[in-house]
Design a protein around this motif. Structure first.
Motif, short mmCIF file in Angstrom:
data_model
loop_
_atom_site.label_atom_id
_atom_site.label_comp_id
_atom_site.label_asym_id
_atom_site.label_seq_id
_atom_site.Cartn_x
_atom_site.Cartn_y
_atom_site.Cartn_z
N LEU A 103 23.40 51.61 -21.65
CA LEU A 103 23.67 49.96 -21.30
C LEU A 103 23.53 50.09 -19.76
N LEU A 112 24.23 46.41 -13.73
CA LEU A 112 24.99 45.08 -13.72
C LEU A 112 26.19 45.07 -14.40
N THR A 113 26.43 46.09 -15.78
CA THR A 113 27.46 46.10 -16.31
C THR A 113 28.33 47.14 -15.80
N ARG A 114 29.55 46.86 -15.70
CA ARG A 114 30.44 47.64 -14.77
C ARG A 114 31.35 48.38 -16.02
N GLU A 115 30.77 49.61 -16.37
CA GLU A 115 31.54 50.26 -17.72
C GLU A 115 32.83 50.74 -17.30
N VAL A 136 21.71 51.52 -17.84
CA VAL A 136 20.27 51.60 -17.52
C VAL A 136 19.57 50.32 -17.96
N LEU A 137 19.76 49.85 -19.24
CA LEU A 137 19.13 48.38 -19.58
C LEU A 137 19.65 47.45 -18.62
N SER A 138 20.88 47.31 -18.11
CA SER A 138 21.20 46.34 -17.44
C SER A 138 20.95 46.51 -15.89
N GLU A 139 20.32 47.55 -15.66
CA GLU A 139 20.21 48.08 -14.38
C GLU A 139 21.34 47.91 -13.29
#
Lengths: 219, 219
Positions: free
Chosen positions: A189, A196-199, A191-194
């Motif tokens: 995720l 943006l997502t803060r896991e 990588v996909l969101s570059e």
DNA sequence: GTCTATATCGAGATAGAC
DNA sequence: GTCTATCTCGATATAGAC
């Protein structure tokens, strides 16, 4: 007079327990990261810094070790969930709303997922053991649904307008969302969101999962 | 003058292809049902009714065989999804609504899940390979997100009111719902619901998943 | 090209010394 | 109780006969 050194040099009951714990923790960590079959007893004892024979001495076999880790962690997670559900029952006269029920289901594993939580790796272990585990583990998972039933019963009571099978299916979907929280999927995720997502923002993730799941239970 | 018998007794190019196909199918089936590490090359060749050396002769190694099955099935599934997304684009002037995008993502794997579909076992294989696969497979999954990006881009365009990270997270949740469709999880659901859920009613399942997922993308 | 027989390796489990 | 050395097994891969 370091206690650690003393324990190591004059093995007593504490040292035995310490060795067992080190094997347990090393095994859980390696199983979680690399999978059950890809980790040898040699890997485990090396990581734990103990003797090769320790696994068989303390646990009987590699399979039994895996099962014991699975049992302990499952019990811990279920206990947290059950307690939250119980508290939600108390707050709402035995009939909590959907959001509270789903919070009891979702919050404990997400708490474990927090990088600061000591059980972060345990959650990875549990998700992995669920799919890759031995026949004994699959046996337990397939037949023992008593823990889940508390949640499905609560949801059925909270959703009188829904057909029962609808409720079961939606619970099934929510479980899928929870099981998606492996490192592998979170990395993908990212990588996909570059980025943006803060896991690691667990509070944010919990809010998002809950919003999504609760909406799914509407109508 | 049975073609099958002739092919077996006088091995020509067709026989070679037939052997390779039999190995491929037997391996996919066994991997899907029992996991990669629990299936030996001997199991595969026995199931296929071919010689023990066939795996290495036709595929190079057990790992390479797994990877080739994964590659082929992934390409097939992605092709179906991409075609449906493409058609949705055509129908809506390049900007399809959320429901159409999610249908393109969900419908192909659910079609495969149908007991009447020849790829029912392939879907089980793919879900399993995703978590248990070799390092090579995890490599591909972790870095190659080009196929998923078509869907995230479409969703971003369809949800201008949402923050981009919100869209990525919700897509992540939907993927979790899709990956929950292993035999193991469906069987467990069947036990939990005491037979109320009809796991073989694929049309019904698709409608339920879509409704749930589309609601999750609202607001 | 196919198959049999085997080389080679790494695994889990354990006997026996300390 | 702990550790070393070893047993035994089953796996993949391959050499060589046909």
């Amino acid at each position: 007079m370091s206690l650690d050194e003393t324990a190591q040099e004059t093995p007593g009951p504490e040292a035995e327990a310490a060795t067992k714990h080190m094997v347990f923790n090393a095994a859980e960590r390696l199983f979680a990261l690399n999978g059950f079959q890809n980790v040898s007893v040699r890997d485990i004892t090396a990581e734990a810094g103990v003797n090769l024979a320790s696994v068989n001495y303390h646990f009987g076999s590699k399979d039994a070790l895996l099962f014991e880790i699975f049992r302990r962690r499952t019990a811990e997670l279920n206990r947290e969930r059950a307690r939250m559900l119980h508290e939600a029952n108390d707050r709402h006269g035995g009939k909590p709303p959907v959001r509270e029920i789903l919070t009891a289901l979702i919050a404990p594993p997400l708490r474990w997922l927090d990088p600061a939580h000591e059980h972060r790796i345990s959650l990875q272990f549990l998700i992995r053991a669920r799919s890759e585990g031995t026949a004994a583990i699959r046996e337990v998972l397939g037949t023992d649904v008593s823990h889940l039933r508390r949640f499905s019963d609560a949801l059925l009571a909270a959703c009188p307008a829904l057909q029962p099978d609808e409720v079961y299916w939606r619970l099934h979907f929510v479980l899928g969302m929870i099981h998606q929280n492996r490192f592998m999927e979170l990395d993908r995720l990212h990588v996909l969101s570059e980025g943006l997502t803060r896991e690691d923002d667990i509070a944010g993730l919990q809010a998002r999962m809950l919003d999504f799941a609760v909406k799914g239970f509407e109508v």
